[in-house]
Scaffold this motif. Structure first.
Motif, PDB file in Angstrom:
ATOM      1  N   LEU A  99     -62.827  25.748 -46.639  1.00  0.00           N
ATOM      2  CA  LEU A  99     -64.232  25.174 -46.830  1.00  0.00           C
ATOM      3  C   LEU A  99     -64.953  24.757 -45.817  1.00  0.00           C
ATOM      4  CD1 LEU A  99     -66.106  24.480 -49.625  1.00  0.00           C
ATOM      5  CD2 LEU A  99     -65.117  22.182 -49.481  1.00  0.00           C
ATOM      6  N   GLN A 100     -64.180  23.858 -45.094  1.00  0.00           N
ATOM      7  CA  GLN A 100     -64.742  23.503 -43.669  1.00  0.00           C
ATOM      8  C   GLN A 100     -64.932  24.784 -42.576  1.00  0.00           C
ATOM      9  OE1 GLN A 100     -64.014  20.214 -40.680  1.00  0.00           O
ATOM     10  NE2 GLN A 100     -62.351  21.106 -40.597  1.00  0.00           N
ATOM     11  N   ALA A 161     -75.827  29.054 -44.985  1.00  0.00           N
ATOM     12  CA  ALA A 161     -75.270  28.017 -44.332  1.00  0.00           C
ATOM     13  C   ALA A 161     -75.586  26.503 -44.849  1.00  0.00           C
ATOM     14  CB  ALA A 161     -75.934  27.719 -42.665  1.00  0.00           C
ATOM     15  N   VAL A 162     -76.809  26.336 -45.586  1.00  0.00           N
ATOM     16  CA  VAL A 162     -77.464  25.124 -46.133  1.00  0.00           C
ATOM     17  C   VAL A 162     -76.384  24.902 -47.142  1.00  0.00           C
ATOM     18  CG1 VAL A 162     -79.102  24.243 -47.400  1.00  0.00           C
ATOM     19  CG2 VAL A 162     -79.607  25.491 -45.448  1.00  0.00           C
ATOM     20  N   GLU A 163     -76.093  25.930 -48.130  1.00  0.00           N
ATOM     21  CA  GLU A 163     -75.010  25.482 -49.427  1.00  0.00           C
ATOM     22  C   GLU A 163     -73.516  25.280 -48.671  1.00  0.00           C
ATOM     23  OE1 GLU A 163     -72.095  26.472 -52.192  1.00  0.00           O
ATOM     24  OE2 GLU A 163     -72.424  27.578 -50.256  1.00  0.00           O
ATOM     25  N   ALA A 164     -73.176  25.944 -47.844  1.00  0.00           N
ATOM     26  CA  ALA A 164     -71.801  25.524 -47.081  1.00  0.00           C
ATOM     27  C   ALA A 164     -71.605  24.414 -46.762  1.00  0.00           C
ATOM     28  CB  ALA A 164     -71.492  26.847 -46.143  1.00  0.00           C
ATOM     29  N   LEU A 165     -72.676  23.874 -45.966  1.00  0.00           N
ATOM     30  CA  LEU A 165     -72.566  22.791 -45.260  1.00  0.00           C
ATOM     31  C   LEU A 165     -72.678  21.438 -46.189  1.00  0.00           C
ATOM     32  CD1 LEU A 165     -72.271  21.121 -42.462  1.00  0.00           C
ATOM     33  CD2 LEU A 165     -74.824  21.180 -42.024  1.00  0.00           C
ATOM     34  N   MET A 169     -69.964  18.680 -46.852  1.00  0.00           N
ATOM     35  CA  MET A 169     -70.179  17.248 -46.459  1.00  0.00           C
ATOM     36  C   MET A 169     -70.213  16.264 -47.673  1.00  0.00           C
ATOM     37  SD  MET A 169     -73.550  17.201 -43.641  1.00  0.00           S
ATOM     38  CE  MET A 169     -73.277  15.472 -43.400  1.00  0.00           C
ATOM     39  N   ASP A 170     -70.295  16.631 -48.691  1.00  0.00           N
ATOM     40  CA  ASP A 170     -70.070  16.095 -50.088  1.00  0.00           C
ATOM     41  C   ASP A 170     -68.505  15.797 -50.172  1.00  0.00           C
ATOM     42  OD1 ASP A 170     -72.940  16.225 -50.841  1.00  0.00           O
ATOM     43  OD2 ASP A 170     -72.511  18.036 -52.115  1.00  0.00           O
ATOM     44  N   TYR A 171     -67.982  16.815 -49.526  1.00  0.00           N
ATOM     45  CA  TYR A 171     -66.375  16.717 -49.647  1.00  0.00           C
ATOM     46  C   TYR A 171     -66.153  15.541 -48.725  1.00  0.00           C
ATOM     47  CZ  TYR A 171     -61.469  17.323 -48.651  1.00  0.00           C
ATOM     48  OH  TYR A 171     -59.959  17.135 -48.501  1.00  0.00           O
ATOM     49  N   THR A 175     -64.032  11.698 -49.109  1.00  0.00           N
ATOM     50  CA  THR A 175     -62.648  11.975 -48.687  1.00  0.00           C
ATOM     51  C   THR A 175     -62.582  11.184 -47.476  1.00  0.00           C
ATOM     52  OG1 THR A 175     -62.528  14.076 -49.580  1.00  0.00           O
ATOM     53  CG2 THR A 175     -60.800  13.458 -47.825  1.00  0.00           C
ATOM     54  N   PHE A 176     -63.657  11.125 -46.383  1.00  0.00           N
ATOM     55  CA  PHE A 176     -63.271  10.812 -45.079  1.00  0.00           C
ATOM     56  C   PHE A 176     -64.114   9.381 -44.998  1.00  0.00           C
ATOM     57  CE2 PHE A 176     -61.981  15.347 -44.530  1.00  0.00           C
ATOM     58  CZ  PHE A 176     -60.998  15.173 -44.153  1.00  0.00           C
ATOM     59  N   LYS A 177     -65.195   9.422 -45.523  1.00  0.00           N
ATOM     60  CA  LYS A 177     -66.031   8.225 -45.475  1.00  0.00           C
ATOM     61  C   LYS A 177     -66.231   8.055 -44.013  1.00  0.00           C
ATOM     62  CE  LYS A 177     -64.648   6.574 -49.764  1.00  0.00           C
ATOM     63  NZ  LYS A 177     -63.928   5.417 -50.734  1.00  0.00           N
TER      64      LYS A 177
END
Length: 269
Positions: A99-100, A161-165, A169-171, A175-177
């Motif tokens: 995903l990243q 790229a918009v959808e992938a990013l 970033m939702d993840y 997850t990381f905050k």
């Protein structure tokens, strides 16, 4: 006691002696050019009357000689379509590593970003709109000014790229905050430049692109692909890559021709 300001003539003699000292070392003309240019640009910070950039270049040519022109970094280049096919195949991934990686390479491709610019991305300056992403980057030239980088949605959602990013970033937010965009997914800490390059190289190796090609070659492959299109618009390519309108960097250093009977390589020149 007040000191008499140096005249331009005096200053040039001092710089000339400085250049002579540098010339007595093993430094190349290119390194001397870069060093002297930085010194003169620093001096500008303290001068009311600024030294014109053209004067700096003339001065360097007079006292050092022309800076050697660098050749093309690669004599051949891999086919950009390899990565878009990989992005399409991995579109439905739920794996956080992939995903990243998809978000990394598609953002680099469609934003014409360098690996170092990817590393500097932050969530607070990365804004999503209906049909685009807007982020901020510091230019490599022109004094490092801050510019907006806009990445628009691609008609093919599988390489968008918009959808992938957005998915990545939702993840990240849940997850990381953290304000960072890219992470070492194994250690759950922000990814440094070396880690980002490792992730990009991993995609290249996964697609059997030889180890000769670094993470930076992704940018070269995309620009080469754009330049090979019929009726290539060099002004548009320069704008995409954030070069000056009349720049010849793409023509001279980035583009090569296609080769026959191979899956990935472009013609050796």
């Amino acid at each position: 006691m007040s000191l008499t300001p140096l005249t331009n003539k005096d200053a040039k003699w001092i710089i000339a002696e400085f250049i002579e000292t540098l010339s007595n070392t093993n430094l190349s003309n290119g390194v001397i050019h870069q060093t002297v240019r930085k010194v003169l640009e620093s001096i500008n910070l303290f001068r009311e009357t600024k030294i014109d950039r053209k004067d700096i270049e003339i001065f360097l040519k007079t006292y050092v000689g022309d800076k050697p022109r660098r050749g093309k970094r690669y004599k051949s280049m891999w086919d950009f379509a390899i990565i878009t096919k990989w992005a399409e195949i991995t579109f439905d991934t739920k794996d956080k590593l992939t995903l990243q990686r998809r978000a990394l390479i598609l953002t680099m491709i469609f934003g014409a970003l360098r690996p170092a610019e990817l590393e500097r991305m932050r969530s607070e300056t990365t804004i999503f709109k209906d049909n685009s992403i807007q982020t901020q980057e510091r230019t490599k030239t022109s004094g490092g000014e801050i510019v907006k980088v806009i990445i628009r949605k691609h008609p093919n959602p599988r390489i968008d790229a918009v959808e992938a990013l957005q998915r990545w970033m939702d993840y990240v937010k849940t997850t990381f905050k953290c304000e960072n965009v890219w992470f070492d997914t194994e250690g759950s800490r922000p990814a440094n430049l070396q880690k980002i390059k490792e992730e990009l190289r991993a995609i290249l190796r996964e697609n059997e692109i030889p180890e000769t090609f670094t993470a930076y070659s992704i940018r070269l492959a995309v620009i080469t692909h754009s330049a090979r299109q019929e009726g290539a618009d060099w002004k548009a390519i320069n704008a995409y890559a954030r070069w000056a309108p009349g720049s010849r960097v793409a023509q001279e250093y980035y583009t090569v021709l296609p080769v026959q009977d191979t899956n990935w390589i472009l013609e050796t020149i």
